[in-house]
Design an enzyme around this catalytic site. Structure first.
Site, mmCIF file in Angstrom:
data_model
loop_
_atom_site.group_PDB
_atom_site.id
_atom_site.type_symbol
_atom_site.label_atom_id
_atom_site.label_comp_id
_atom_site.label_asym_id
_atom_site.label_seq_id
_atom_site.Cartn_x
_atom_site.Cartn_y
_atom_site.Cartn_z
ATOM 1 N N LYS A 120 -4.961 1.379 1.890
ATOM 2 C CA LYS A 120 -4.645 1.855 0.542
ATOM 3 C C LYS A 120 -5.923 2.121 -0.246
ATOM 4 C CE LYS A 120 -2.001 0.652 -3.614
ATOM 5 N NZ LYS A 120 -0.984 -0.233 -4.216
ATOM 6 N N SER A 202 3.031 1.900 -5.885
ATOM 7 C CA SER A 202 1.858 2.750 -5.892
ATOM 8 C C SER A 202 1.262 3.008 -4.508
ATOM 9 C CB SER A 202 0.764 2.122 -6.773
ATOM 10 O OG SER A 202 0.335 0.868 -6.254
ATOM 11 N N SER A 226 4.769 -2.173 -5.892
ATOM 12 C CA SER A 226 3.949 -1.203 -5.181
ATOM 13 C C SER A 226 3.914 -1.360 -3.668
ATOM 14 C CB SER A 226 2.517 -1.241 -5.715
ATOM 15 O OG SER A 226 2.478 -0.776 -7.045
#
Length: 590
Positions: A120, A202, A226
């Site tokens: 990420k 996210s 997320s």
């Protein structure tokens, strides 16, 4: 240029098309670091599992280089449509070659040896920009690159286990959306099942990359949905972990020690457990991980997986005691009728495996009210943001500027003209709301009130599970089908309840709605119960096998004779398909 002006530039088709071919790092990976062999071209990597990779490497059917090249071929073919990546790792091919040589001499480092993974964007990867999705932290959008000298601890663990980091994946600016990556400097990431749908946020890019077989597994991070939201929107297995199980130093903070956690995205529960075995545990770089000592299964998370785990287990059902009016049909954010029908089907499948259910175990308690009244811990943000910057090392430009001027690294961002705390930026209210903390970011903030309230909620949560003899909770992960991109939010049933209390949750596919969008379920339990939750999810997954791979759509090619500026028109075709709302005729691989 103010934030609104920068946003307009970021979203213009011309800017997007110019950025689409990528930075120098992206060009290196796509243009140079692919040396395809006949084996790589013939290798079917769609939904390949870690166990299949272990067997293939052991038999000599393929190599780590073959795996890497096969994944890069797929990325080359489809990334133009889905925009999962921010940067690619320019040394990945060399790393794969070294891992193959090592394998011949000493065997596998771990089950992750040679496995292509993604990281990420919020997590530091040595030598790659750490942008946190923020345009001011990327030179390609007029900002300044922040280059960390070392990997985040969790990234280092995965690298040491032999994983091949393909690249970093897209997120919204500072991970501040549970629905999509629309605020990222890199633009939207699109849902692998249907580009007209929210991808979840996210960890949007990681979810798309894993679901679309751009990688086998990936890292995600959560403050409020997320990890679980994008996993749910992509039919993935994921683990929202207990606070303190995995170090999150070296990860761009949103709530620091109060809510931020790291966890895996995978296509199967087994693969998620393999990832957790590598990622979890104490780290000197993150003091709160001391709490994990003694709370990790002795033989690892994989050892706990069982196809009989649900036999005789009791689970709490979702109800108004958990969240006020979540079952009230007059409430716009209540469980949708189709979701309720899918949930009932999932409970029937659980019962077939020997599980039983207790209706709304939190009814009559103060859980919902206490959760809503939790004290704000945002005063901690400058402290954790400063620590994130400092950890990147003295050569990182903000730290170098800070040392030269005798100021904090946060203050150095302002001197450099790239501060997210400036007026009109992401954290513009912080200097006003928390002036002492902002002026002194090296001083730990007083957030005792938050942790006192958390302790009360933990006690209440545990007492409810104990009173009803529950092994956990079993909910639909979201209240509605996956919404259209730009439409309603995902509507997670456990956000921000489990984030505030610091509880773990494991998602897994529960099937698909009539429109083809994924329906996912989530198992929630007491702190440190990841092993049990993974076992429950594994039993459910193996009994139902709901997940179906998405069928990806290649971008519209630009004819060679077309003028360069015309390439800017290509994203518009994708945009028009999304706005019109036309569903893909073929969503799934058969």
């Amino acid at each position: 240029m103010n934030k609104n002006e920068r946003t307009a530039v970021r979203q213009s088709p011309t800017t997007y098309a110019r950025r689409a071919p990528g930075s120098t790092l992206r060009a290196l990976a796509l243009g140079i670091a692919i040396a395809c062999t006949p084996v790589a071209q013939a290798l079917d990597i769609v939904d390949i599992t870690i166990q299949e990779i272990e067997a293939g490497l052991a038999s000599g059917a393929f190599t780590a280089v073959d795996l890497y090249n096969a994944h890069m071929e797929r990325i080359n073919k489809f990334e133009g449509t889905y925009n999962a990546f921010t940067f690619f790792n320019p040394t990945a091919l060399a790393e794969a070659e070294a891992l193959d040589a090592e394998y011949k001499l000493t065997g596998a480092r771990s089950p992750l040896h040679g496995v292509p993974i993604v990281i990420k964007e919020a997590m530091d990867v040595k030598g790659l920009p750490s942008t946190a999705g923020y345009d001011r932290f990327y030179s390609g959008t007029g900002g300044i690159d922040l280059i960390p000298e070392t990997d985040a601890p969790v990234v280092a663990r995965l690298r040491e286990a032999g994983a091949i980091i393909i690249g970093k994946t897209n997120i919204p600016e500072f991970s501040r959306s549970g629905n999509n990556a629309s605020t990222s400097w890199d633009g939207d990431t699109f849902n692998a099942y249907d580009i007209t749908l929210q991808p979840g946020g996210s960890s949007s890019g990681t979810a798309m990359a894993v679901a679309g077989s751009f990688a086998v597994v990936g890292t995600a991070e959560e403050t409020g949905g997320s990890i679980q939201n994008p996993a749910s929107a992509h039919s993935l297995a994921s683990v929202k972990t207990t606070n303190g199980l995995i170090p999150n130093s070296g990860v761009a903070p949103l709530s620091g020690a109060t809510r931020d956690v790291v966890g895996p995205h995978a296509r199967t529960v087994y693969d998620a457990a393999v990832m957790l075995d590598v990622m979890a545990g104490y780290s000197l770089a993150d003091e709160k991980t001391m709490a994990s000592v003694g709370n990790i299964p002795k033989d690892g998370y994989v050892s706990m997986l069982s196809t009989t785990a649900l036999e005789g287990k009791r689970f709490g059902m979702i109800g108004d005691g958990w969240r006020a009016r979540i079952m009230d049909p007059t409430n716009a954010n209540s469980i949708a009728p189709e979701t309720l029908a899918m949930y009932n089907q999932a409970m029937a499948e659980m019962e077939a495996e020997g599980a039983t259910f207790v209706e709304d175990p939190f009814a009559g308690t103060d859980f919902s009210a206490l959760r809503a009244a939790i004290p704000n811990a945002a005063a901690s943000n400058p402290f954790y943001f400063e620590k994130w910057l400092e950890r990147m090392g003295p050569s990182m430009i903000a730290n170098k500027t800070a040392a030269e001027n005798g100021i904090s690294s946060i203050a150095a961002l302002g001197m450099l003209g790239i501060s997210p705390f400036d007026p009109g930026e992401s954290f513009a209210t912080t200097p006003t709301n928390f002036p002492l903390e902002f002026a002194n970011p090296d001083v730990p903030p007083n957030i005792e009130a938050f942790f006192e309230a958390r302790a009360e909620l933990i006690s209440l949560f545990n007492s409810v599970l104990d009173a009803h003899d529950l092994d956990g909770l079993f909910f639909p992960q979201a209240v509605r089908p996956v919404p259209d991109l730009g439409g309603a939010g995902i509507g997670a049933t456990t956000v921000s309840e489990i984030n505030i209390v610091g509880l773990p949750g494991v998602t897994v596919s529960g099937g698909y709605y009539d429109d083809g969008s994924p329906f996912s379920v989530i198992f929630v339990g007491k702190q440190w119960s990841e092993g049990s939750l993974l076992s429950f999810a594994y039993d459910y997954e193996q009994a139902t096998m709901h997940r179906i791979a998405p069928t990806l759509v290649a971008p519209v090619p630009v004819p060679a004779a077309l003028p360069l500026f015309a390439a800017a028109l290509i994203p518009l075709a994708r945009y028009r398909r999304r706005v019109v709302g036309a569903r893909l005729n073929q969503r799934f691989a058969v």
